[in-house]
Design a protein around this motif. Structure first.
Motif, PDB file in Angstrom:
ATOM      1  N   SER A 116       0.845  -1.195   0.000  1.00  0.00           N
ATOM      2  CA  SER A 116       0.000   0.000   0.000  1.00  0.00           C
ATOM      3  C   SER A 116       0.878   1.242   0.000  1.00  0.00           C
ATOM      4  O   SER A 116       1.740   1.402   0.870  1.00  0.00           O
ATOM      5  N   GLN A 117       0.622   2.129  -0.975  1.00  0.00           N
ATOM      6  CA  GLN A 117       1.437   3.338  -1.109  1.00  0.00           C
ATOM      7  C   GLN A 117       0.577   4.597  -1.133  1.00  0.00           C
ATOM      8  O   GLN A 117       1.052   5.662  -1.525  1.00  0.00           O
ATOM      9  N   ASP A 118      -0.675   4.473  -0.709  1.00  0.00           N
ATOM     10  CA  ASP A 118      -1.540   5.653  -0.654  1.00  0.00           C
ATOM     11  C   ASP A 118      -2.238   5.690   0.700  1.00  0.00           C
ATOM     12  O   ASP A 118      -1.987   4.844   1.554  1.00  0.00           O
ATOM     13  N   ARG A 119      -3.111   6.671   0.894  1.00  0.00           N
ATOM     14  CA  ARG A 119      -3.765   6.842   2.184  1.00  0.00           C
ATOM     15  C   ARG A 119      -5.134   6.154   2.237  1.00  0.00           C
ATOM     16  O   ARG A 119      -5.972   6.487   3.051  1.00  0.00           O
ATOM     17  N   GLY A 120      -5.301   5.154   1.377  1.00  0.00           N
ATOM     18  CA  GLY A 120      -6.538   4.389   1.387  1.00  0.00           C
ATOM     19  C   GLY A 120      -6.605   3.380   2.525  1.00  0.00           C
ATOM     20  O   GLY A 120      -7.663   2.805   2.779  1.00  0.00           O
ATOM     21  N   TRP A 121      -5.472   3.152   3.185  1.00  0.00           N
ATOM     22  CA  TRP A 121      -5.439   2.265   4.352  1.00  0.00           C
ATOM     23  C   TRP A 121      -4.858   3.072   5.503  1.00  0.00           C
ATOM     24  O   TRP A 121      -3.669   3.354   5.546  1.00  0.00           O
ATOM     25  N   LYS A 122      -5.717   3.498   6.416  1.00  0.00           N
ATOM     26  CA  LYS A 122      -5.312   4.348   7.535  1.00  0.00           C
ATOM     27  C   LYS A 122      -5.369   3.553   8.839  1.00  0.00           C
ATOM     28  O   LYS A 122      -5.991   2.487   8.912  1.00  0.00           O
ATOM     29  N   THR A 123      -4.760   4.137   9.871  1.00  0.00           N
ATOM     30  CA  THR A 123      -4.740   3.460  11.153  1.00  0.00           C
ATOM     31  C   THR A 123      -4.793   4.456  12.301  1.00  0.00           C
ATOM     32  O   THR A 123      -4.425   5.628  12.132  1.00  0.00           O
ATOM     33  N   PHE A 124      -5.260   3.972  13.441  1.00  0.00           N
ATOM     34  CA  PHE A 124      -5.198   4.721  14.703  1.00  0.00           C
ATOM     35  C   PHE A 124      -4.673   3.733  15.722  1.00  0.00           C
ATOM     36  O   PHE A 124      -5.346   2.795  16.114  1.00  0.00           O
ATOM     37  N   PHE A 125      -3.442   3.933  16.167  1.00  0.00           N
ATOM     38  CA  PHE A 125      -2.637   2.957  16.878  1.00  0.00           C
ATOM     39  C   PHE A 125      -2.712   3.174  18.382  1.00  0.00           C
ATOM     40  O   PHE A 125      -2.493   4.278  18.871  1.00  0.00           O
TER      41      PHE A 125
END
Length: 284
Positions: A116-125
């Protein structure tokens, strides 16, 4: 997703969690077409050779077998996590008010750029490999409390998959951990999103947990026009001695590898900026 992907996925056997293969497929230690995570450091290369040796022990000494997707009954605590769904969902909704400010997964862990090289997969850690985000845990105390029911807890985060996002087939870096997804926001139509683990396809449901082994080849997709969010948890795989000791040792040493150190440094830098901006907005 391409027509070729769709055809291949359509050929996969669709199962529920309760359906298990009596003879589960053997794990492959790599994924065709995906460049393995690698660094030139001699110490890192030696560490990864040790990891490969321990991975084979983990398969042999597993207390819970080695299926791609587990029957939840194997993990009685999973029902406690599911029971906390309403509280976890409420905390997620507050986090999503700043969804555009959340980091793309590859922005925290550079090695994720292989898939994944875009912001289509985000996270809150919230936590991972010995590091806990005090600010994020403070924002999501019920989520954190629910995860304390999970033995061998390693990682807790929200995993946010934007519309049209496809994570291609890949294998997790190490088979000494298992993964839980708790469906939090699952848009319709559900037939247009899911995760394939080896030859099994699972379609998330809100309030339902699935536990799988990400050491098997897997891929995920969201072809709906809406955002999908799951609670993403990694925990130590239940193993017999001596594999359980070696697994514990490796997971504690992992924090010293560049894969983990860089990710934690990136998380701390993002978090500092995120909460400074929040404070500035409050003061304004």
């Amino acid at each position: 997703m391409s027509d070729r992907d769709s055809s291949r996925l359509g050929a996969c056997r669709v199962t529920t969690i309760a359906q298990q293969d009596t003879n589960p497929p053997a794990q492959r230690f790599g994924t065709d077409g995906i460049k393995p995570m690698g660094r030139p450091s001699l110490i890192t290369r030696i560490f990864m050779r040790i990891v490969a040796f321990v991975e084979r022990m983990n398969v042999q000494f597993s207390k819970v077998g080695n299926p791609p997707i587990y029957d939840k009954a194997v993990f009685p605590w999973a029902s406690k996590v599911e029971a906390a769904y309403p509280a976890i969902r409420a905390e997620l909704e507050r986090v999503l008010t700043r969804k555009d400010d959340l980091p793309g997964f590859h922005e925290l862990s550079a090695d994720v750029a292989t898939i994944s090289q875009d912001r289509g997969w985000k996270t809150f850690f919230l936590c991972g490999y010995g590091f806990s985000s005090e600010n994020n845990i403070k924002a999501c105390p019920q989520t954190w409390a629910a995860c304390q029911n999970i033995p061998g807890l390693i990682t807790v985060m929200y995993s946010i998959l934007e519309p049209g996002k496809h994570l291609p087939a890949h294998r997790g870096p190490y088979n000494g951990v298992l993964r839980l997804h708790l469906g939090l926001i699952i848009p319709e139509p559900r037939e247009e999103l899911g995760i394939r683990v080896e030859h099994e396809v699972y379609r998330w449901r809100e309030g339902e947990a699935v536990i799988f082994d990400d050491a098997f080849e897997h891929e995920a997709w969201n072809r709906t026009p809406h955002t999908r969010v799951v609670l993403f948890v990694d925990f130590r795989k239940p193993l017999r001695f001596p594999a359980n000791f070696l697994n514990w040792l490796l997971l504690n040493l992992a924090v010293f590898t560049p894969f983990i150190r860089e990710g934690l440094d990136n998380q701390k830098a993002w978090e500092k900026k995120f909460y400074e901006e929040a404070e500035a907005l409050r003061n304004r």
